[in-house]
Motif scaffolding. Structure first.
Motif, PDB file in Angstrom:
ATOM      1  N   GLY A 303       0.840  -1.075   0.081  1.00 11.44           N
ATOM      2  CA  GLY A 303       0.032   0.088   0.074  1.00 11.44           C
ATOM      3  C   GLY A 303       0.969   1.292   0.068  1.00 11.44           C
ATOM      4  N   ALA A 304       0.129   2.493   0.123  1.00 13.46           N
ATOM      5  CA  ALA A 304       0.978   3.614   0.016  1.00 13.46           C
ATOM      6  C   ALA A 304       1.590   3.978   1.440  1.00 13.46           C
ATOM      7  N   VAL A 305       2.875   4.312   1.022  1.00 11.84           N
ATOM      8  CA  VAL A 305       3.861   4.754   2.336  1.00 11.84           C
ATOM      9  C   VAL A 305       4.297   6.009   2.110  1.00 11.84           C
ATOM     10  N   TRP A 306       3.906   7.011   3.287  1.00 13.04           N
ATOM     11  CA  TRP A 306       4.350   8.294   3.255  1.00 13.04           C
ATOM     12  C   TRP A 306       5.554   8.535   4.278  1.00 13.04           C
ATOM     13  N   VAL A 307       6.438   9.428   4.027  1.00 12.71           N
ATOM     14  CA  VAL A 307       7.386  10.042   4.791  1.00 12.71           C
ATOM     15  C   VAL A 307       7.539  11.560   4.587  1.00 12.71           C
ATOM     16  N   ASP A 308       8.170  12.114   5.727  1.00 19.15           N
ATOM     17  CA  ASP A 308       8.433  13.227   5.860  1.00 19.15           C
ATOM     18  C   ASP A 308       9.879  13.751   5.174  1.00 19.15           C
ATOM     19  N   ALA A 309      10.035  13.747   3.989  1.00 24.06           N
ATOM     20  CA  ALA A 309      11.360  13.706   3.265  1.00 24.06           C
ATOM     21  C   ALA A 309      11.034  14.542   2.064  1.00 24.06           C
ATOM     22  N   ARG A 310      12.231  15.090   1.229  1.00 25.65           N
ATOM     23  CA  ARG A 310      12.246  15.710   0.163  1.00 25.65           C
ATOM     24  C   ARG A 310      12.284  14.616  -0.812  1.00 25.65           C
ATOM     25  N   PRO A 311      11.185  14.711  -1.734  1.00 27.66           N
ATOM     26  CA  PRO A 311      11.232  13.594  -2.708  1.00 27.66           C
ATOM     27  C   PRO A 311      12.595  13.361  -3.700  1.00 27.66           C
ATOM     28  N   GLU A 312      13.423  14.451  -3.814  1.00 28.38           N
ATOM     29  CA  GLU A 312      14.600  14.698  -4.589  1.00 28.38           C
ATOM     30  C   GLU A 312      15.759  13.664  -3.637  1.00 28.38           C
ATOM     31  N   LEU A 313      15.558  13.841  -2.112  1.00 28.12           N
ATOM     32  CA  LEU A 313      16.483  13.004  -1.454  1.00 28.12           C
ATOM     33  C   LEU A 313      16.182  11.820  -1.477  1.00 28.12           C
ATOM     34  N   VAL A 314      14.718  11.291  -1.205  1.00 26.10           N
ATOM     35  CA  VAL A 314      14.304   9.897  -1.285  1.00 26.10           C
ATOM     36  C   VAL A 314      14.903   9.378  -2.791  1.00 26.10           C
ATOM     37  N   GLY A 315      14.685  10.021  -3.682  1.00 24.12           N
ATOM     38  CA  GLY A 315      15.234   9.581  -4.983  1.00 24.12           C
ATOM     39  C   GLY A 315      16.653   9.277  -4.996  1.00 24.12           C
ATOM     40  N   ILE A 316      17.334  10.013  -4.598  1.00 21.38           N
ATOM     41  CA  ILE A 316      18.845   9.534  -4.479  1.00 21.38           C
ATOM     42  C   ILE A 316      19.126   8.275  -3.639  1.00 21.38           C
ATOM     43  N   ALA A 317      18.687   8.273  -2.646  1.00 17.91           N
ATOM     44  CA  ALA A 317      18.822   7.169  -1.698  1.00 17.91           C
ATOM     45  C   ALA A 317      18.367   5.669  -2.370  1.00 17.91           C
ATOM     46  N   VAL A 318      17.031   5.844  -2.786  1.00 19.48           N
ATOM     47  CA  VAL A 318      16.489   4.573  -3.659  1.00 19.48           C
ATOM     48  C   VAL A 318      17.052   4.376  -4.800  1.00 19.48           C
ATOM     49  N   GLY A 319      17.423   5.403  -5.793  1.00 21.75           N
ATOM     50  CA  GLY A 319      17.964   5.225  -7.103  1.00 21.75           C
ATOM     51  C   GLY A 319      19.163   4.638  -6.788  1.00 21.75           C
ATOM     52  N   ASN A 320      20.275   5.283  -6.088  1.00 24.80           N
ATOM     53  CA  ASN A 320      21.605   4.527  -6.109  1.00 24.80           C
ATOM     54  C   ASN A 320      21.444   3.025  -5.485  1.00 24.80           C
ATOM     55  N   LEU A 321      20.522   2.542  -4.677  1.00 27.62           N
ATOM     56  CA  LEU A 321      20.721   1.052  -4.443  1.00 27.62           C
ATOM     57  C   LEU A 321      20.228   0.388  -5.510  1.00 27.62           C
ATOM     58  N   LEU A 322      18.956   0.979  -6.277  1.00 33.55           N
ATOM     59  CA  LEU A 322      18.607   0.178  -7.248  1.00 33.55           C
ATOM     60  C   LEU A 322      19.444   0.109  -8.492  1.00 33.55           C
ATOM     61  N   ARG A 323      20.155   1.258  -8.820  1.00 31.59           N
ATOM     62  CA  ARG A 323      20.930   1.245  -9.642  1.00 31.59           C
ATOM     63  C   ARG A 323      22.402  -0.005  -9.664  1.00 31.59           C
ATOM     64  N   ASN A 324      22.622   0.163  -8.436  1.00 33.00           N
ATOM     65  CA  ASN A 324      23.934  -0.884  -7.987  1.00 33.00           C
ATOM     66  C   ASN A 324      23.226  -2.131  -8.120  1.00 33.00           C
ATOM     67  N   ALA A 325      22.124  -2.509  -7.754  1.00 32.50           N
ATOM     68  CA  ALA A 325      21.584  -3.916  -7.862  1.00 32.50           C
ATOM     69  C   ALA A 325      21.343  -4.313  -9.350  1.00 32.50           C
TER      70      ALA A 325
END
Length: 423
Positions: A303-325
């Motif tokens: 389901g939908a999960v929300w956090v208090d964070a800038r989407p740009e920073l969340v994208g950097i964290a998730v994107g780097n892990l996904l790209r490495n994988a």
């Protein structure tokens, strides 16, 4: 129990320990002195009295014993002394402390008994005084130790409070002192000035880079959009132009994210972000890396999960892990699992050696020594973003091989319609 790290407590404890050692040594010396007096003076006095009394008895001359001294001969010996051999003995005689010297002379057995009640009472007073003095020394040491430790630690505490309050280096207490506090204060001031200059250079550099890159990226993005419109009738070329436009837009977002990352977390405006959207966007971004690979990439979400964070920073964290994988998996699966309190990125790649896993989140550390892809900065950036967002990132080794990275966070509720309109 863990030792108390307080410097003030340790100084006070040192005072008490020193006082205890000195007082105990003084008590030991005093006790030894009392015992020496008893053994040397009292025993010697008893021996001299016994010699005189025995000599007068042998010569049948009358002799009056000193006060507190009694003489017993042969059958007159008390029952407590009859079975004792020659020498000095301490005993209770008629419920009184006494010291007896038994000796044999001229076929007779003599027992000279000296009453020790007064001396024992004096000895008790001396030992009691020593005990009271020992306890008083400890109490005094506690009082003096506490007062002295507060006085010694007060400048250090004031300096620590000033540093914690981020006071200007020129106003730190103790800067003009010639003692160790002054040396420490000047070292803090010097270090603080260096850090301030470094932070200013980093902020200026980040701002300058962001400013200088935005202009050419904006031009590239506009040109790519125009080219996309002009190539509407040529699908193949239009796809290439669209990829250029998308890459320019993503780069613009990354530059903005790095600018957000350079700021203190408390200076960022609150922004509620749905992680699901970010994960899907990052997966779409890195799908081209799957070309030519037998890898299936999937997203598992309840389901939908929300956090208090800038989407740009969340994208950097998730994107780097996904790209490495994706980059390090040639066949198998890459799975992104979104749970209520964490994001799990797991792959079936070759995994990581132990030596690398220990230093995985350090800068310029690559997963494999023979790897030619990447600079070893991706995971260190993920670590920095996680710390900036007050998240936690860690690495695990799945049972079936590969790698698993976990981002732990604190979820929040979905934004209300009013909050959405305001944002």
């Amino acid at each position: 129990m863990r030792p108390d790290p307080s410097l003030k407590r340790r100084i006070a404890q040192s005072f008490v320990l020193l006082a205890a050692i000195l007082a105990a040594f003084f008590c030991l010396v005093s006790y030894t002195a009392v015992e020496v007096i008893e053994s040397e003076v009292m025993d010697d006095r008893l021996e001299k009295i016994s010699e005189v009394l025995i000599a007068h008895h042998i010569r049948q001359q009358p002799y009056e014993p000193p006060p507190g001294v009694e003489v017993f001969i042969n059958d007159d010996l008390p029952s407590e002394l009859r079975n004792r051999g020659p020498g000095i003995h301490e005993l209770l005689l008629e419920q009184r402390e006494a010291q007896a010297l038994i000796s044999d002379a001229n076929g007779n057995r003599y027992a000279v008994v000296q009453e020790m009640t007064q001396f024992e009472h004096l000895e008790f007073i001396i030992f009691s005084s020593l005990g009271i003095g020992f306890l008083s020394s400890l109490v005094l040491a506690v009082i003096l130790g506490s007062a002295t430790s507060r006085r010694i630690v007060a400048p250090v505490t004031a300096l620590a409070d000033a540093v914690a309050a981020n006071s200007p280096s020129s106003t730190l207490p103790g800067l003009d002192n010639g003692d160790e506090i002054g040396v420490l204060a000047r070292a803090f001031a010097h270090r603080t000035d260096e850090l301030q200059r470094f932070l200013m250079r980093e902020r200026l550099f980040t701002s300058d880079v962001s400013h200088e890159l935005r202009t050419p990226l904006t031009i590239m993005l506009g040109a790519a959009e125009l080219l996309t419109l002009r190539l509407a009738s040529q699908p193949a070329q239009r796809e290439v132009a669209e990829r250029i436009r998308r890459t320019a837009a993503e780069t613009t977002e990354r530059v903005a994210a790095l600018l957000w990352l350079s700021r203190a977390p408390e200076q960022l405006a609150a922004s509620r972000t749905e992680i699901n959207t970010v994960i899907h966007a990052e997966l779409e971004r890195y799908l081209p890396l799957l070309q030519g690979k037998f890898v299936r990439c999937e997203i598992e979400e309840a389901g939908a999960v929300w956090v208090d964070a800038r989407p740009e920073l969340v994208g950097i964290a998730v994107g780097n892990l996904l790209r490495n994988a994706i980059q390090h998996t040639e066949r198998g699966n890459v799975t992104v699992r979104l749970e209520q309190t964490r994001v799990v990125v797991e792959d079936t790649g070759p995994g990581l050696p132990d030596a690398v896993a220990e230093r995985l989140f350090e800068r310029f550390v690559q997963g494999r020594k023979d790897s030619t892809e990447g600079t070893g900065l991706g995971l260190s950036i993920v670590k920095r973003v996680a710390e900036h967002l007050r998240w936690d990132v860690r690495f695990e080794r799945p049972d079936n091989g590969g790698s698993r990275f976990i981002l732990d966070f604190a979820p929040v509720g979905a934004p209300t319609e009013t909050a959405t309109l305001r944002s």
